[in-house]
Scaffold this active site. Structure first.
Site, PDB file in Angstrom:
ATOM      1  N   HIS A 210      28.095  84.107  36.107  1.00 16.13           N
ATOM      2  CA  HIS A 210      29.133  84.698  35.257  1.00 16.13           C
ATOM      3  C   HIS A 210      28.977  84.380  33.767  1.00 16.13           C
ATOM      4  CE1 HIS A 210      30.646  80.615  35.557  1.00 16.13           C
ATOM      5  NE2 HIS A 210      31.356  80.853  34.480  1.00 16.13           N
TER       6      HIS A 210
HETATM    7  C1  UD1 Z   1      35.946  81.407  31.622  1.00 12.14           C
HETATM    8  C2  UD1 Z   1      35.456  80.214  30.796  1.00 12.14           C
HETATM    9  C3  UD1 Z   1      34.178  79.650  31.404  1.00 12.14           C
HETATM   10  C4  UD1 Z   1      34.355  79.367  32.888  1.00 12.14           C
HETATM   11  C5  UD1 Z   1      34.834  80.646  33.576  1.00 12.14           C
HETATM   12  C6  UD1 Z   1      35.049  80.454  35.042  1.00 12.14           C
HETATM   13  C7  UD1 Z   1      35.917  80.290  28.383  1.00 12.14           C
HETATM   14  C8  UD1 Z   1      35.297  80.496  27.057  1.00 12.14           C
HETATM   15  N1  UD1 Z   1      35.130  80.588  29.436  1.00 12.14           N
HETATM   16  O1  UD1 Z   1      34.973  82.438  31.493  1.00 12.14           O
HETATM   17  O2  UD1 Z   1      33.842  78.460  30.742  1.00 12.14           O
HETATM   18  O3  UD1 Z   1      33.127  78.950  33.436  1.00 12.14           O
HETATM   19  O4  UD1 Z   1      36.079  81.022  32.962  1.00 12.14           O
HETATM   20  O5  UD1 Z   1      35.472  81.639  35.651  1.00 12.14           O
HETATM   21  O6  UD1 Z   1      37.036  79.857  28.477  1.00 12.14           O
HETATM   22  N2  UD1 Z   1      39.050  88.578  34.278  1.00 12.14           N
HETATM   23  C9  UD1 Z   1      39.673  89.176  35.358  1.00 12.14           C
HETATM   24  N3  UD1 Z   1      40.640  88.438  36.001  1.00 12.14           N
HETATM   25  C10 UD1 Z   1      41.012  87.201  35.614  1.00 12.14           C
HETATM   26  C11 UD1 Z   1      40.383  86.631  34.496  1.00 12.14           C
HETATM   27  C12 UD1 Z   1      39.396  87.318  33.853  1.00 12.14           C
HETATM   28  O7  UD1 Z   1      39.372  90.282  35.738  1.00 12.14           O
HETATM   29  O8  UD1 Z   1      41.902  86.608  36.255  1.00 12.14           O
HETATM   30  C13 UD1 Z   1      37.970  89.332  33.589  1.00 12.14           C
HETATM   31  C14 UD1 Z   1      38.455  90.039  32.357  1.00 12.14           C
HETATM   32  O9  UD1 Z   1      37.787  91.245  32.284  1.00 12.14           O
HETATM   33  C15 UD1 Z   1      38.011  89.135  31.221  1.00 12.14           C
HETATM   34  C16 UD1 Z   1      36.711  88.560  31.794  1.00 12.14           C
HETATM   35  O10 UD1 Z   1      36.953  88.435  33.193  1.00 12.14           O
HETATM   36  O11 UD1 Z   1      37.842  89.823  30.045  1.00 12.14           O
HETATM   37  C17 UD1 Z   1      36.356  87.230  31.221  1.00 12.14           C
HETATM   38  O12 UD1 Z   1      37.438  86.296  31.362  1.00 12.14           O
HETATM   39  P1  UD1 Z   1      37.559  85.049  30.344  1.00 12.14           P
HETATM   40  O13 UD1 Z   1      38.707  84.182  30.722  1.00 12.14           O
HETATM   41  O14 UD1 Z   1      37.509  85.559  28.939  1.00 12.14           O
HETATM   42  O15 UD1 Z   1      36.205  84.277  30.526  1.00 12.14           O
HETATM   43  P2  UD1 Z   1      35.339  83.934  31.814  1.00 12.14           P
HETATM   44  O16 UD1 Z   1      34.073  84.713  31.753  1.00 12.14           O
HETATM   45  O17 UD1 Z   1      36.142  84.033  33.078  1.00 12.14           O
END
Ligand code: UD1
Length: 370
Positions: A210
């Site tokens: 991811h």
């Molecule tokens: C975040 C953390 C990362 C961790 C990862 C574990 C930061 C900078 N990154 O990355 O360190 O390893 O979590 O999962 O804080 N989304 C959903 N559902 C959710 C949450 C997110 O669909 O419940 C999707 C959204 O499209 C979002 C994307 O995932 O834009 C990324 O989510 P985000 O929280 O920005 O970062 P992660 O890649 O999950």
């Protein structure tokens, strides 16, 4: 001045935070010296990225939910700061406790620092020395404002001392995520996930992927897929796919390439217990996660890390981890070593013994409570 009881805000936001806070919050709840308040920023919000972990880890509902959701780094960090500042001003906690390195960790630390509230950072001092990783920025900034820096491995202390952190703020306590793993390992054995996915003990490889550096670039994702196309001919691969990765594979039109692999099973993100059981029974892991490098080391399962570096070097020095980057050939070679039984054996790092939360709480109580 010491008090008889202190109020602590325990902050969680994203998936890898939940298993780190769970053992700390559980012990604080039975301490008459601490009033813990669980705050969920809402960085992760889907049932499969958040709620299921609260159930699996037997955590209470968060008392405070900030509901910030997804967004750019600045949006997400800014929203957490704006909402959490209001809560901190109202509740006047004696300490804000943050874990790991996600955007919520950084945001909460900045809020507390500006309000002169002491900060405890659990999993401090880890450094990949790669500032392209958003987590590296979060780690550096959080550690620079924290008052209690709880490290998982001695490398953490070394990094912090190099950055000028005073040694009396640094505490080597072990790995709180391993507290959760050891606490729930037996319960996870009741999981039905192997039957559901028609898998047998040690007869499959498990993938997680991811990181933006891997999945936001078509070049990297294709290199990794090329390796999977070779490996799945020798052993089935299971991949619980993160929402970010799913979105990128669709955007890059790589869906057909993924579905055309006969032995490559894509599944929805899994809860803590199902994933732990799947990990415990896997022949090996292929991952870009930080936490999984540590969990596999404790489980004694080989781990091939699809990154150029690790902030968790003890998993390579002592554990079962190898770093291969996005090099297709290296990924295939290390997988072959595992399948032929020539992969290295590991050992468990010091203080990864299930008692880390207890050590952390003793240190906090001694400092604040009379
Ligand atoms: C975040 C953390 C990362 C961790 C990862 C574990 C930061 C900078 N990154 O990355 O360190 O390893 O979590 O999962 O804080 N989304 C959903 N559902 C959710 C949450 C997110 O669909 O419940 C999707 C959204 O499209 C979002 C994307 O995932 O834009 C990324 O989510 P985000 O929280 O920005 O970062 P992660 O890649 O999950």
């Amino acid at each position: 001045m010491k008090k008889t009881q202190i109020k602590i805000l325990n902050i969680v936001g994203a998936r890898p935070n939940f298993m780190k806070i769970a053992p700390i919050h559980r012990l604080m709840q039975v301490s008459n010296k601490i009033e813990p308040i669980l705050v969920h920023t809402g960085q992760h919000y889907d049932q499969k990225m958040s709620k299921i972990f609260f159930n699996d880890l037997e955590m209470p509902e968060p008392q405070i939910y900030l509901g910030v959701g997804s967004g750019s780094h600045a949006e997400q960090t800014g929203k957490v700061m704006i909402e959490l500042e209001k809560i901190a001003l109202k509740l006047q906690p004696d300490l804000v406790l943050v874990v790991g390195d996600v955007n919520s960790t950084l945001a909460a630390s900045l809020v507390a620092a500006k309000l002169h509230i002491p900060i405890a950072h659990v999993e401090a001092g880890l450094r990949s020395f790669d500032r392209n990783m958003p987590e590296e920025i979060n780690r550096i900034v959080t550690d620079s404002v924290a008052d209690f820096l709880f490290v998982t491995e001695e490398n953490g202390r070394k990094n912090l001392l190099t950055e000028g952190v005073s040694n009396d703020k640094i505490f080597f306590v072990g790995n709180v995520m391993i507290d959760s793993l050891l606490h729930f390992q037996k319960k996870a054995k009741n999981s039905n996930i192997l039957n559901l996915l028609k898998l047998k003990h040690k007869s499959y490889a498990l993938v997680t992927l991811h990181r933006p550096s891997n999945v936001d670039s078509q070049k990297s994702i294709v290199k990794i897929l090329s390796a999977f196309e070779k490996i799945e001919k020798k052993i089935p691969i299971v991949f619980p796919i993160h929402p970010r990765t799913k979105k990128m594979i669709e955007q890059m039109d790589l869906g057909d390439r993924v579905t055309s692999m006969q032995n490559f099973k894509l599944v929805e993100p899994l809860g803590y217990l199902d994933f732990l059981h799947l990990m415990d029974n896997a022949a090996f892991l292929l991952t870009d996660s930080g936490g999984i490098q540590e969990e596999t080391t404790v489980l004694g399962i080989p781990c091939i890390t699809l990154r150029e570096n690790t902030e968790r070097p003890v998993t390579v020095d002592l554990g079962t981890n190898v770093i291969v980057g996005m090099d297709t050939e290296k990924i295939i070679n290390e997988s072959s070593k595992i399948l032929s039984g020539t992969f290295k054996k590991g050992q468990i790092p010091p203080l990864w013994d299930g008692k880390t939360a207890k050590r952390i709480i003793e240190i906090i109580e001694n400092k604040f409570v009379s």
